[in-house]
Design an enzyme around this catalytic site. Structure first.
Site, mmCIF file in Angstrom:
data_model
loop_
_atom_site.group_PDB
_atom_site.id
_atom_site.type_symbol
_atom_site.label_atom_id
_atom_site.label_comp_id
_atom_site.label_asym_id
_atom_site.label_seq_id
_atom_site.Cartn_x
_atom_site.Cartn_y
_atom_site.Cartn_z
ATOM 1 N N ASN A 1 7.340 7.351 -15.040
ATOM 2 C CA ASN A 1 6.048 6.858 -14.991
ATOM 3 C C ASN A 1 5.841 8.080 -13.902
ATOM 4 O O ASN A 1 6.543 8.703 -13.419
ATOM 5 C CB ASN A 1 5.971 5.875 -13.935
ATOM 6 N N LYS B 1 7.706 9.612 -11.221
ATOM 7 C CA LYS B 1 8.046 8.800 -10.320
ATOM 8 C C LYS B 1 8.986 8.466 -9.427
ATOM 9 O O LYS B 1 9.975 8.028 -10.260
ATOM 10 C CB LYS B 1 7.247 7.228 -10.442
ATOM 11 N N GLU C 1 9.612 -2.481 -13.374
ATOM 12 C CA GLU C 1 9.284 -1.587 -13.844
ATOM 13 C C GLU C 1 10.993 -0.387 -14.335
ATOM 14 O O GLU C 1 11.047 0.563 -14.843
ATOM 15 C CB GLU C 1 9.112 -0.619 -12.522
ATOM 16 N N ASN D 1 -1.495 0.880 -9.363
ATOM 17 C CA ASN D 1 -1.453 -0.007 -10.119
ATOM 18 C C ASN D 1 -0.761 -1.344 -8.534
ATOM 19 O O ASN D 1 0.166 -1.645 -8.599
ATOM 20 C CB ASN D 1 -0.587 -0.509 -10.728
ATOM 21 N N GLU E 1 -2.537 5.770 -11.917
ATOM 22 C CA GLU E 1 -1.242 5.162 -12.312
ATOM 23 C C GLU E 1 -1.528 4.625 -13.461
ATOM 24 O O GLU E 1 -2.121 4.270 -13.508
ATOM 25 C CB GLU E 1 -0.264 4.639 -11.769
ATOM 26 N N CYS F 1 2.026 6.116 -7.155
ATOM 27 C CA CYS F 1 1.849 3.759 -6.060
ATOM 28 C C CYS F 1 2.692 3.745 -5.450
ATOM 29 O O CYS F 1 2.447 4.233 -4.078
ATOM 30 C CB CYS F 1 2.033 3.047 -7.214
HETATM 31 N N1 CDV Z 1 2.938 -0.185 -9.505
HETATM 32 C C1 CDV Z 1 3.994 0.037 -8.317
HETATM 33 O O1 CDV Z 1 4.102 0.682 -7.492
HETATM 34 N N2 CDV Z 1 3.526 -0.950 -7.146
HETATM 35 C C2 CDV Z 1 4.118 -1.571 -6.544
HETATM 36 C C3 CDV Z 1 5.050 -2.902 -6.396
HETATM 37 C C4 CDV Z 1 5.315 -3.566 -6.833
HETATM 38 C C5 CDV Z 1 4.002 -3.737 -4.991
HETATM 39 C C6 CDV Z 1 2.834 -1.353 -5.327
HETATM 40 O O2 CDV Z 1 3.950 -0.295 -3.711
HETATM 41 O O3 CDV Z 1 2.444 -1.536 -5.321
#
Ligand code: CDV
Length: 325
Positions: A106, A123, A142, A193, A43, A168
């Site tokens: 995203n 996303k 975000e 991330n 990501e 993510c």
């Molecule tokens: N980049 C993300 O979506 N990170 C989330 C954080 C907020 C915990 C994750 O689910 O890893």
């Protein structure tokens, strides 16, 4: 199908696109050397994970977004894919339009072995706090920067298989995996991330890797999917990001996993036939009972559907932190 998660180590706030793209090209070349036909980048693979800050300088924010893809700076990656016959997925920050109609997403794209964009996903589960919250130990802004994805969960026929993409936080929810599987996806590619620690939820810290793998292992098994998950890892601008890039089989087994917090390839040759074997075992067409699952689509959370106002309040004040609730 030989696949690779191309994990990235940290990217500095002021890193140039050219320097990042050079790292991506090098990983793609090394992956092709291992016989990989598809490489998964994380990501936001072109920039640092800037939603950890509230940045009020619009020029700096705009600098993290791409308004064309490919563009001149990213073109070498596409050219390398075409030259080597190795496709990839790339997470990046996408800007559409300008002024009042501007949207920012995203996004992840799927690029085929000819270097052409074959699919796009934006996303859907955009996590974190919608505005700066001084009560939080870690900002995750975000929703401040990104609109919710508006493309649903599409699948794409590419490299003789059917592919979906997630980003993510999507991995922690059961619904997207099922929606992809119901369209015949065999392979889901995901970049992430994820902070290595959650200062606002310290009891979860020792379980971070479990909470990363558990939903994907369950999703792989319950939906007959191969999953490739690729991290932005390491100590990035004062924040420790978890690694653990991995490839998961429809048997739920983690068949390959990264061992560093830096740029690293995780390679595995997947037997795509295994996806069908697990689908046959569950026999969804015969055994699922969608007529009994209606609440999943009717309600956002427990109880009555939340109003938009309640939802915004809940986002701003996660349970237990707001003395007023
Ligand atoms: N980049 C993300 O979506 N990170 C989330 C954080 C907020 C915990 C994750 O689910 O890893």
């Amino acid at each position: 199908l030989t696949l690779a998660a191309a994990q990235l180590g940290p990217i500095a706030r002021d890193a140039s696109r050219e320097s990042v793209v050079r790292r991506l090209v090098s990983l793609l070349e090394r992956a092709a050397g291992h016989g990989c036909r598809l490489v998964v980048f994380p990501e936001m693979a072109l920039t640092t994970f800037f939603p950890r800050w509230l940045i009020e300088d619009e020029d700096e924010v705009a600098g993290f977004f791409e308004s064309a893809m490919p563009n001149a700076q990213v073109a070498p990656l596409f050219e390398t894919a075409a030259r080597l016959g190795t496709g990839f997925t790339l997470g990046y920050c996408e800007q559409v339009g300008a002024g009042d109609t501007m949207r920012r997403y995203n996004t992840a794209i799927l690029v085929d072995a000819g270097g052409n964009i074959a699919g796009k996903y934006r996303k859907v589960h955009v996590p974190g706090n919608p505005e700066f919250d001084p009560a939080l130990g870690l900002q995750h802004l975000e929703p401040w920067y990104f609109d919710d994805g508006d493309l649903g969960f599409p699948v794409f026929d590419c490299l003789d298989t059917r592919i979906g993409m997630l980003i993510c936080n999507d991995r922690r929810w059961p619904e997207p995996w099922r929606v992809l599987a119901l369209q015949g996806a065999e392979l889901v590619l995901l970049g992430y991330n994820s902070p290595a620690q959650l200062p606002d939820y310290p009891r979860q810290n020792a379980l971070r890797t479990d909470h990363h793998q558990l939903p994907m292992r369950a999703a792989a098994y319950q939906n007959g999917l191969w999953i490739v998950a690729s991290a932005k890892a390491g100590h990035e601008e004062g924040c420790d990001m978890m690694g653990g890039s991995c490839i998961i089989s429809p048997s739920s087994e983690v068949v390959a996993v990264s061992s560093t917090l830096d740029d690293e390839l995780v390679v595995y040759t997947a037997d795509l036939g295994l996806a069908g074997e697990y689908r046959d075992f569950f026999d969804m067409s015969r055994c699922r009972r969608p007529e009994t699952y209606g609440l999943i689509c009717d309600r956002r959370g427990e109880g009555d559907p939340l109003t938009a106002e309640e939802w915004a309040r809940r986002l701003r004040h996660p349970a237990g932190r707001d003395p007023g609730t």
